[in-house]
Write an enzyme that holds these catalytic residues in place. Structure first.
Site, PDB file in Angstrom:
ATOM      1  N   LYS A 120      10.130   3.519   3.137  1.00 52.88           N
ATOM      2  CA  LYS A 120       9.395   3.680   4.397  1.00 52.88           C
ATOM      3  C   LYS A 120      10.330   3.943   5.581  1.00 52.88           C
ATOM      4  CE  LYS A 120       5.117   1.511   3.015  1.00 52.88           C
ATOM      5  NZ  LYS A 120       5.461   1.207   1.590  1.00 52.88           N
TER       6      LYS A 120
HETATM    7  C1  LIG Z   1       4.770   1.615   0.457  1.00 54.47           C
HETATM    8  C2  LIG Z   1       5.463   1.570  -0.864  1.00 54.47           C
HETATM    9  C3  LIG Z   1       4.966   2.286  -1.986  1.00 54.47           C
HETATM   10  C4  LIG Z   1       3.675   3.076  -1.941  1.00 54.47           C
HETATM   11  O1  LIG Z   1       3.767   4.226  -1.141  1.00 54.47           O
HETATM   12  P1  LIG Z   1       2.438   4.988  -0.670  1.00 54.47           P
HETATM   13  O2  LIG Z   1       2.915   6.002   0.295  1.00 54.47           O
HETATM   14  O3  LIG Z   1       1.577   3.926  -0.025  1.00 54.47           O
HETATM   15  O4  LIG Z   1       1.790   5.551  -1.871  1.00 54.47           O
HETATM   16  C5  LIG Z   1       5.690   2.240  -3.169  1.00 54.47           C
HETATM   17  N1  LIG Z   1       6.815   1.520  -3.272  1.00 54.47           N
HETATM   18  C6  LIG Z   1       7.324   0.810  -2.229  1.00 54.47           C
HETATM   19  C7  LIG Z   1       8.560   0.008  -2.423  1.00 54.47           C
HETATM   20  C8  LIG Z   1       6.667   0.810  -0.987  1.00 54.47           C
HETATM   21  O5  LIG Z   1       7.165   0.107   0.041  1.00 54.47           O
END
Ligand SMILES: *Cc1c(COP(=O)(O)O)cnc(C)c1O
Length: 478
Positions: A120
């Protein structure tokens, strides 16, 4: 470039207008009116721009791709924002998103070497700089209100800390995040970051955010905004690393690559969809879910069914524990031929009425795998443990639980001669308990994070009461 709503609202907006907004006024999601097309010459040029991970290459690539979608920030400013965001100091390497080879033709793309050790950061770090830039230009302020069970909140806080014009009010369920995650958030001493520990569970936090956001007078008076995953700028930032992953996995632009994406809200893999629609030679986009298999069910059957809370599991890949996928509407809009009335009937009417819809018999769905390249699969706690063990034993690499879901599902969809890139979405240290369960040892901790659990903490405990939260925001946002 103008942006439209997936539910057909008449407005067409520019990038900076939707940057600070959440949903479109009709409840839809913003998408560009069209996807800019990358032809062979342009793809070659982008490969040269990235320069196989040379210093500054990723920032330059980001600038090129963002420029196709943003025409209301002067080029020199946008370039400076990209240069400031994607640095080796923040993301650990010059390549920013280096590939790690496991097997022949089977790679991990490292997206989690940013400040909070989850992918993120890739988008949120850019968002922090874009927000500061745009708010400064307008002479405005924004108070970001959010709820988190872990990764989103810390990524948002580390992106917004110290930024002019922005304050963050982040609700989290008291005592429910891992000690590492709590330390990442609560050790921030920046005056513009407010951690609110709610006496309740994550749903209570989300309910409070909804209650505050539904109070339009309060929202306007206190300039409340969000940074959740439906924000188009976040999705756009994620498109860039599909290009960077593709360039690293191939020698020439005639090759095709598949990507497997550990998925929850469908933001990450939706960025892959956008890259593919632009003409990046992606063979398959493989959606990997955990026990919360809303998306796997859809890609197997055409049925999209929102889960109730009793049906939503707490798993050892918690950032994928979703009851519905908030970005999924973007893909369905494309799937039904960008028919906004149809999209609205599905997401507004059918979901409210039945909690589900079924495209299984729809010609668009039947051809979806071929047209859009989507495949899917599901992984369980036992699969995660087995995959973490196997990858460690065979390659000496420790992967996190979300990435393990990806590797498990990717292996079901690899094809000879076709490179497969699994997106590594977090580092194992964030989910140490499961690593210990799988390997009988603690995962490695990057030196900068030694002992963070012992740092002083700054947070405010509060009952699960929207009125109390509002009073706190009102007091601290001037
Ligand atoms: C947020 C997240 C996901 C999922 O991503 P999306 O964009 O919501 O599909 C997968 N793995 C980790 C470690 C995350 O923080």
């Amino acid at each position: 470039m103008r942006y439209l709503s997936t539910r057909g609202h008449a407005d067409r907006k520019r990038f900076c207008e939707i940057l600070l907004e959440g949903l479109a006024p009709d409840g839809g999601l913003y998408l560009p009116e069209h996807y800019p097309q990358i032809d062979a010459a342009a793809l070659q040029r982008l490969r040269d721009v990235y320069g196989h991970g040379r210093p500054g290459g990723y920032a330059a690539l980001a600038f090129e791709i963002l420029s196709l979608y943003i025409d209301d920030i002067p080029a020199a400013d946008l370039r400076a924002l990209c240069d400031r965001t994607y640095t080796a100091a923040v993301f650990g390497t010059a390549a920013i998103v280096p590939l790690k080879q496991l097997d022949d033709g089977f790679y991990l793309e490292a997206l989690s070497n940013g400040p909070t050790l989850a992918f993120k950061d890739m988008a949120m770090q850019l968002l922090g700089n874009l927000f500061e830039y745009e708010l400064g230009r307008r002479g405005e302020e924004l108070n970001i209100l959010g709820a988190t069970s872990g990764d989103t909140g810390s990524a948002a806080e580390h992106a917004m800390k110290g930024k002019r014009g922005v304050r963050v009010f982040m609700l989290s369920p008291q005592g429910r995040m891992s000690p590492f995650q709590q330390a990442q958030m609560f050790s921030l001493m920046d005056p513009n970051i407010h951690n609110i520990a709610v006496e309740g569970v994550f749903d209570d936090c989300q309910d409070i955010v909804k209650a505050v956001s539904n109070d339009l007078a309060f929202k306007r008076a206190h300039k409340i905004g969000t940074v959740n995953s439906i924000n188009w700028a976040r999705l756009l930032a994620q498109v860039v690393y599909y290009f960077a992953g593709y360039f690293q996995a191939t020698k020439s632009d005639t090759e095709k690559v598949s990507f497997t994406v550990p998925s929850g809200n469908f933001g990450n893999v939706c960025a892959g969809h956008v890259a593919r629609q632009m003409g990046l030679p992606i063979h398959k986009l493989v959606v990997a879910t955990n026990e919360n298999d809303v998306l796997d069910e859809f890609f197997r059957t055409g049925v999209y069914r929102v889960r109730g809370s009793a049906d939503t599991h707490e798993t050892s890949s918690p950032s994928m524990d979703i009851s519905k996928a908030s970005n999924f509407e973007r893909f369905v809009f494309d799937l039904v031929g960008r028919d906004a009335a149809r999209c609205k009937a599905l997401f507004h009417d059918a979901l409210a009425r039945d909690g589900r819809f079924d495209l299984g018999a729809d010609a668009a769905f039947v051809g979806a795998a071929a047209t859009y390249g989507f495949l899917s699969g599901k992984s369980t706690h036992a699969d995660r443990l087995a995959t973490i063990r196997d990858v460690f034993q065979r390659f000496g690499v420790v992967i996190d639980t979300h990435t393990a879901d990806g590797v498990k599902v990717a292996r079901e969809h690899t094809a000879a001669g076709r490179p497969m890139v699994v997106l590594e979405t977090a580092l194992p240290i964030k989910f140490a308990e499961t690593i210990v369960e799988a390997l009988g040892r603690e995962p490695e901790r990057p030196a900068a994070y030694a002992g963070i659990e012992a740092l002083p903490k700054r947070l405010k405990a509060m009952p699960a009461d929207a009125a109390v939260v509002k009073a706190y925001i009102a007091e601290h946002c001037a």
